[in-house]
Each structure stands twice: as C-alpha cells, then as structure tokens.
Design an enzyme around this catalytic site. Structure first.
Site: not given
Length: 236
Positions: A8, A128
């Site tokens: 990330d 998500d």
C-alpha cells in the site's frame, strides 16, 4: 490458493492503514521497490499494489507503481483510485490486472467497455463491504447494495475475478471474515481473493478451506506474524 502480498503506497512510502483510515497509518518502508523484490524473492504468486493517495484523492503513485512493475517478473495487480478510462488504460499498460471498485458500481457501461477492450480476466471487481453492504469511494461512502447481489450481477455481466474486503477487519489482525467469504466463494464462476484481517498461518488455512482463489497478506506480513514461505508451504 495463491499468496498475494499487498504493498500500500502513500506519499511514495509503504504503509498500512487501520480500517482504511488515513489518519491511522503505519509507515513500513521508504523503498517500495526493494519491498516488492523482497516479496517476489520469498515466493509471492503476484503483488497487489494499492495507490492510497489516488483512492482518497490526495495524489498519485502511478509512476512509482510502473517503476515497481518493471523491476519484477511476477504478475502485478494495481488497485486504488482507478476511476476513469484514461487512468485504467495507463495502469493496464504496465500491469497484469487492475482492481476496479467505485467505478464498477457507478458506471457499468464504461466497465463493460473496458472489459471488452482488454479481456474480463484483467479486471478484478473490488467488492468492499461493511456487514454485507457495499461501500465505495475509498470506503468513505456506504450503499444499500447487498454484497452477494453485487457479485451475482457482475458474474452475469461476464466478470469472474473479485477482491473481497470486509472493511471493519482490514488492518486489524483480528482474523478474516469467514462468513461472507464462504458466501462469496459459493457463487458459481467467481474467483474470490480474500483480503483483510489475516493475522497468522491459521487464518490462511481457514481462508483456503472456504475455497478462496487467493489471499492477500498485509499487516501480518509487515509485522512478521506470518511469512510468505510458510503460507506457500501450507497451500501447496
């Protein structure tokens, strides 16, 4: 089951967020290229690289992601802020797959067009959710769309690749959400990548038992609670 470490990126650094909150970030490295090479050497099947700045609209790490991709021989999957065709075109030009979340829910016509242009296998739909309902825009916006309805709709459109994240688990090391993972993996023709909450090798084993296509290793990897080598040994 494939083992996929996550990198990330925020401000060019390798970070992890707690439950997707930019205010709760931990920086793990200033050298993403060496981190990527380390995970490749350890036996990763693919890398999952997330542009957090693009996700929350504060910038872009796409040049850096391209640089990382060119240094690797394993496949790279790019995620985060891929919300228009121009950026998706660019990301696909140097990666193997792109992960599309918000745009997949907001503009299905464009999604279909991109999938037909490149092949459905190159597009991973990011589903998500919080408690079984889809969230978008970097997890900032909740919807009333049930998770399984969304997956079934995308499968009927021709999509097979899905990234499943229960936001309330992400970056917590509290263990994966096996309940929704099992339901998602039961959808025919859906290859589901499990993401969020993995804390140890037992969690990887649990995810494998639910028939996930792959598992994302994030914080547990960076906190040395699990290694790619032991995860690979387990799934092989």
């Amino acid at each position: 089951m494939k083992i996929i470490p996550a990198i990330d990126l925020m401000d060019g650094q390798v970070v992890r967020l707690y439950k997707g909150d930019p205010k709760q970030k931990t920086v793990y490295s200033d050298d993403p290229v060496s981190v990527a090479k380390k995970w490749q050497k350890a036996g990763a099947d693919m890398l999952h690289i997330v542009d957090l700045d693009a996700t929350i609209g504060t910038g872009s790490n796409l040049d850096l992601i391209e640089k990382i991709s060119k240094e690797l021989s394993i496949p790279v999957e790019v995620a985060g802020g891929l919300r228009n065709e121009e950026i998706i075109d660019r990301a696909i030009s140097f990666s193997n797959r792109v992960v599309i979340g918000t745009m997949a829910f907001k503009d299905k016509e464009m999604l279909q067009r991109i999938a037909k242009k490149y092949d459905f296998s190159k597009i991973v739909i990011s589903v998500d959710h919080i408690d079984g309902f889809i969230v978008t825009h970097g997890w900032q916006e909740s919807t009333k769309t049930p998770l399984l309805d969304a997956i079934n709709e995308f499968v009927s459109m021709g999509f097979t690749e899905f990234l499943l994240t229960n936001v309330s688990k992400d970056g917590t090391l509290e263990g994966p959400d096996l309940e929704y993972l099992e339901k998602a993996c039961a959808v025919q023709n859906a290859n589901v990548i499990a993401s969020g909450g993995i804390s140890n090798i037992d969690d990887v084993s649990d995810v494998q038992r639910k028939n996930a296509f792959a598992v994302i290793l994030g914080k547990a990897l960076y906190e040395n609670k699990i290694s790619i080598e032991e995860a690979k040994q387990l799934v092989n």
